[in-house]
Write an enzyme that holds these catalytic residues in place. Structure first.
Site, PDB file in Angstrom:
ATOM      1  N   ASP A  12       0.853  -1.191   0.000  1.00 33.37           N
ATOM      2  CA  ASP A  12       0.000   0.000   0.000  1.00 33.37           C
ATOM      3  C   ASP A  12       0.892   1.246   0.000  1.00 33.37           C
ATOM      4  O   ASP A  12       2.044   1.197   0.459  1.00 33.37           O
ATOM      5  CB  ASP A  12      -0.874  -0.033   1.261  1.00 33.37           C
ATOM      6  CG  ASP A  12      -1.867   1.098   1.294  1.00 33.37           C
ATOM      7  OD1 ASP A  12      -2.348   1.513   0.229  1.00 33.37           O
ATOM      8  OD2 ASP A  12      -2.150   1.566   2.415  1.00 33.37           O
ATOM      9  N   ASP A  14      -0.358   4.882   0.902  1.00 32.88           N
ATOM     10  CA  ASP A  14      -0.647   5.863   1.954  1.00 32.88           C
ATOM     11  C   ASP A  14      -0.580   5.248   3.338  1.00 32.88           C
ATOM     12  O   ASP A  14      -1.220   4.231   3.611  1.00 32.88           O
ATOM     13  CB  ASP A  14      -2.041   6.477   1.722  1.00 32.88           C
ATOM     14  CG  ASP A  14      -2.063   7.254   0.424  1.00 32.88           C
ATOM     15  OD1 ASP A  14      -1.162   8.073   0.217  1.00 32.88           O
ATOM     16  OD2 ASP A  14      -2.972   7.005  -0.393  1.00 32.88           O
ATOM     17  N   ASP A 139      -2.291  -0.585   5.743  1.00 31.74           N
ATOM     18  CA  ASP A 139      -2.764  -0.102   7.045  1.00 31.74           C
ATOM     19  C   ASP A 139      -4.276  -0.275   7.193  1.00 31.74           C
ATOM     20  O   ASP A 139      -4.802  -0.113   8.306  1.00 31.74           O
ATOM     21  CB  ASP A 139      -2.399   1.378   7.248  1.00 31.74           C
ATOM     22  CG  ASP A 139      -3.148   2.265   6.288  1.00 31.74           C
ATOM     23  OD1 ASP A 139      -2.979   2.083   5.057  1.00 31.74           O
ATOM     24  OD2 ASP A 139      -3.913   3.124   6.746  1.00 31.74           O
TER      25      ASP A 139
END
Lengths: 180, 180
Positions: A12, A14, A139
């Site tokens: 990922d 961000d 996240d």
């Protein structure tokens, strides 16, 4: 095609490769005159703290075409991703469809900081169940739940209370997880 | 996550949902004073016909940020995709990383013509081996070879001589293939 012999890791962007939260908090605090810190966000999202009246404005900062252009790097991300890249197939899989204006800036940011990742290994998507990989570091627990493969939660304040996936606390921990 | 019960179809955009080739040929013919038709492209690519001196300029048309904004639809695509959408999970999987300037225009085009496909089911990628789906409809044989699943080649002049995958000649043929 025969499956590649190298295992594949989907990363990922961000709050994993890029420290999006620091930049977003700065924008929110400037605009709203607040002093929200990362510590305040333990188990929560920014929306929970700014309140419903400011949620639209807070989200709006992410829609700015240049917001994603100058994000700070997550500490250690370049070196560890570079190391993993030697052993694993690395794909960047960003749920960019939430903010369609972000595509060009995200692409420029990746080329600037992770130029060793080829264009063909960059994916802007929404539902991460579309991703075929062995591991996913993210996240977002909903993203990990959608993924068919081994999900690994990258610690961020909002996911601090989640227990459904193996957890890595930053990039040194990622290196340890993969034994590199 | 448990795999979804509905089978998933990954649809390519260019030369499958959108008639990219018609628009690209127009640009090339205007710029080069040529009269290349789709029929001339049987088993070939535009680059083969415009010649090496013009290949960079020809490719440049695809890099214009607005090129993908007004592409004509492939005949029958809206109705057949809408029909498939009722039975299958539909993802749009476009190898947009070749032309990073194209992301916003491609997104706008999709929202205009296929508004029933949710954002989360749109994927801009490069190497299509990253796509986890049951079927992939694509005009690019390399994309289909990279894909783990049932590839279906959507007829385009450049792939006319390919025999490695089941073939559909347009959208009515797609509907027949899926029995809808």
């Amino acid at each position: 095609m025969q499956p590649t012999l190298r295992k594949r890791i989907a990363l990922d962007m961000d709050e994993v490769m890029a420290d999006t939260l620091t930049a977003w908090l700065e924008r929110c605090n400037e605009a709203f005159g607040t002093c929200i810190s990362k510590a305040d966000l333990h188990g929560k999202k920014i929306y929970d703290l700014v309140g419903p009246d400011r949620a639209v404005a807070a989200r709006g900062f992410l829609d700015h075409p240049e917001f994603f252009l100058d994000l700070p790097l997550m500490e250690g991300s370049q070196a560890v991703v570079q190391g993993l890249h030697e052993t694993y197939e690395i794909f960047v899989t960003s749920a960019a469809m939430d903010h369609p204006n972000s595509f060009p800036a995200k692409y420029v940011w990746l080329k600037k900081h992770f130029s060793f990742i080829p264009d063909k290994n960059i994916v802007f998507c929404g539902d991460k169940s579309i991703i075929r990989a062995d591991f996913m570091i993210d996240d977002s627990v909903p993203n990990l739940k959608a993924f068919i493969g081994q999900g690994i939660v990258f610690t961020a304040p909002h996911n601090a209370l989640e227990t459904a996936f193996p957890r890595v606390n930053g990039w040194l921990d990622v290196a340890r997880f993969f034994g590199s």
